[in-house]
Write a protein that holds these residues in place. Structure first.
Motif, PDB file in Angstrom:
ATOM      1  N   LEU A  35     -10.482  98.032 -59.608  1.00 37.32           N
ATOM      2  CA  LEU A  35      -9.776  96.811 -60.280  1.00 37.32           C
ATOM      3  C   LEU A  35      -8.162  97.005 -60.252  1.00 37.32           C
ATOM      4  O   LEU A  35      -7.551  96.159 -59.868  1.00 37.32           O
ATOM      5  N   SER A  36      -7.796  98.138 -60.447  1.00 31.42           N
ATOM      6  CA  SER A  36      -6.379  98.596 -60.247  1.00 31.42           C
ATOM      7  C   SER A  36      -5.794  98.117 -58.919  1.00 31.42           C
ATOM      8  O   SER A  36      -4.895  97.589 -58.510  1.00 31.42           O
ATOM      9  N   ALA A  37      -6.498  98.636 -57.815  1.00 29.50           N
ATOM     10  CA  ALA A  37      -6.220  98.311 -56.419  1.00 29.50           C
ATOM     11  C   ALA A  37      -6.167  96.926 -56.195  1.00 29.50           C
ATOM     12  O   ALA A  37      -5.264  96.129 -55.498  1.00 29.50           O
ATOM     13  N   ALA A  38      -7.253  95.957 -56.746  1.00 30.05           N
ATOM     14  CA  ALA A  38      -7.220  94.639 -56.543  1.00 30.05           C
ATOM     15  C   ALA A  38      -6.085  93.844 -57.210  1.00 30.05           C
ATOM     16  O   ALA A  38      -5.319  93.053 -56.291  1.00 30.05           O
ATOM     17  N   LEU A  43      -0.778  91.243 -56.944  1.00 31.65           N
ATOM     18  CA  LEU A  43       0.595  91.103 -57.399  1.00 31.65           C
ATOM     19  C   LEU A  43       1.597  91.084 -56.442  1.00 31.65           C
ATOM     20  O   LEU A  43       2.612  90.804 -56.732  1.00 31.65           O
ATOM     21  N   LYS A  44       1.205  91.890 -55.270  1.00 34.37           N
ATOM     22  CA  LYS A  44       2.278  91.945 -54.221  1.00 34.37           C
ATOM     23  C   LYS A  44       2.469  90.836 -53.581  1.00 34.37           C
ATOM     24  O   LYS A  44       3.527  90.803 -52.589  1.00 34.37           O
ATOM     25  N   GLN A  45       1.722  89.847 -53.514  1.00 33.04           N
ATOM     26  CA  GLN A  45       1.716  88.703 -52.673  1.00 33.04           C
ATOM     27  C   GLN A  45       2.965  87.795 -53.141  1.00 33.04           C
ATOM     28  O   GLN A  45       3.290  87.489 -54.198  1.00 33.04           O
ATOM     29  N   LEU A  51      -0.902  84.407 -52.056  1.00 31.46           N
ATOM     30  CA  LEU A  51      -2.039  84.785 -53.154  1.00 31.46           C
ATOM     31  C   LEU A  51      -3.378  84.151 -52.931  1.00 31.46           C
ATOM     32  O   LEU A  51      -4.273  84.823 -53.081  1.00 31.46           O
ATOM     33  N   GLU A  52      -3.362  82.924 -52.661  1.00 33.29           N
ATOM     34  CA  GLU A  52      -4.656  82.093 -52.769  1.00 33.29           C
ATOM     35  C   GLU A  52      -5.526  82.791 -51.487  1.00 33.29           C
ATOM     36  O   GLU A  52      -6.850  82.823 -51.676  1.00 33.29           O
ATOM     37  N   ARG A  53      -4.871  82.889 -50.288  1.00 32.99           N
ATOM     38  CA  ARG A  53      -5.505  83.675 -49.316  1.00 32.99           C
ATOM     39  C   ARG A  53      -6.131  85.182 -49.574  1.00 32.99           C
ATOM     40  O   ARG A  53      -7.237  85.456 -49.286  1.00 32.99           O
ATOM     41  N   ARG A  54      -5.367  85.862 -50.358  1.00 35.79           N
ATOM     42  CA  ARG A  54      -5.617  87.002 -50.837  1.00 35.79           C
ATOM     43  C   ARG A  54      -6.808  86.946 -51.961  1.00 35.79           C
ATOM     44  O   ARG A  54      -7.881  87.976 -51.983  1.00 35.79           O
ATOM     45  N   ILE A  55      -7.022  86.176 -52.600  1.00 32.38           N
ATOM     46  CA  ILE A  55      -7.955  85.838 -53.575  1.00 32.38           C
ATOM     47  C   ILE A  55      -9.219  85.647 -52.854  1.00 32.38           C
ATOM     48  O   ILE A  55     -10.323  86.144 -53.278  1.00 32.38           O
ATOM     49  N   ARG A  56      -9.282  84.794 -51.780  1.00 28.84           N
ATOM     50  CA  ARG A  56     -10.422  84.751 -51.001  1.00 28.84           C
ATOM     51  C   ARG A  56     -10.848  85.922 -50.522  1.00 28.84           C
ATOM     52  O   ARG A  56     -12.276  85.962 -50.510  1.00 28.84           O
ATOM     53  N   LYS A  57     -10.226  86.916 -50.213  1.00 25.41           N
ATOM     54  CA  LYS A  57     -10.655  88.525 -49.749  1.00 25.41           C
ATOM     55  C   LYS A  57     -11.501  88.882 -50.726  1.00 25.41           C
ATOM     56  O   LYS A  57     -12.324  89.674 -50.505  1.00 25.41           O
ATOM     57  N   TYR A  58     -11.382  88.631 -52.036  1.00 20.09           N
ATOM     58  CA  TYR A  58     -11.995  89.164 -53.023  1.00 20.09           C
ATOM     59  C   TYR A  58     -13.236  88.391 -53.726  1.00 20.09           C
ATOM     60  O   TYR A  58     -14.011  88.907 -54.019  1.00 20.09           O
TER      61      TYR A  58
END
Length: 75
Positions: A35-38, A43-45, A51-58
């Motif tokens: 959870l901390s890595a995710a 947060l670094k986006q 951020l939206e693209r990165r959220i799709r990663k998860y």
């Protein structure tokens, strides 16, 4: 003993990894992350589209495995 009531050293992470491997063998997509890595990754986006693209990663894998996903993590 961790806050989730399960003693350390009983194989929780190994069980999670084995479930992930079984899911992969059956054609599912799997992401195993803390959870901390995710959260650090999100947060670094620097922009909303990033951020939206990165959220799709998860959210796109069939199975997301966060280690120690017990009450202590979600509380």
């Amino acid at each position: 003993m961790p806050n989730d009531g399960v003693p350390s050293g009983v194989g929780k992470t190994m069980l999670a990894q084995n479930l992930g491997m079984l899911a992969l063998q059956r054609g599912y997509t799997v992401r195993f992350t803390t959870l901390s890595a995710a959260l650090a990754d999100l947060l670094k986006q620097e922009s909303l589209p990033a951020l939206e693209r990165r959220i799709r990663k998860y959210t796109s894998p069939s199975l997301l495995i966060p280690p120690r996903a017990g009450p202590a993590v979600w509380a």
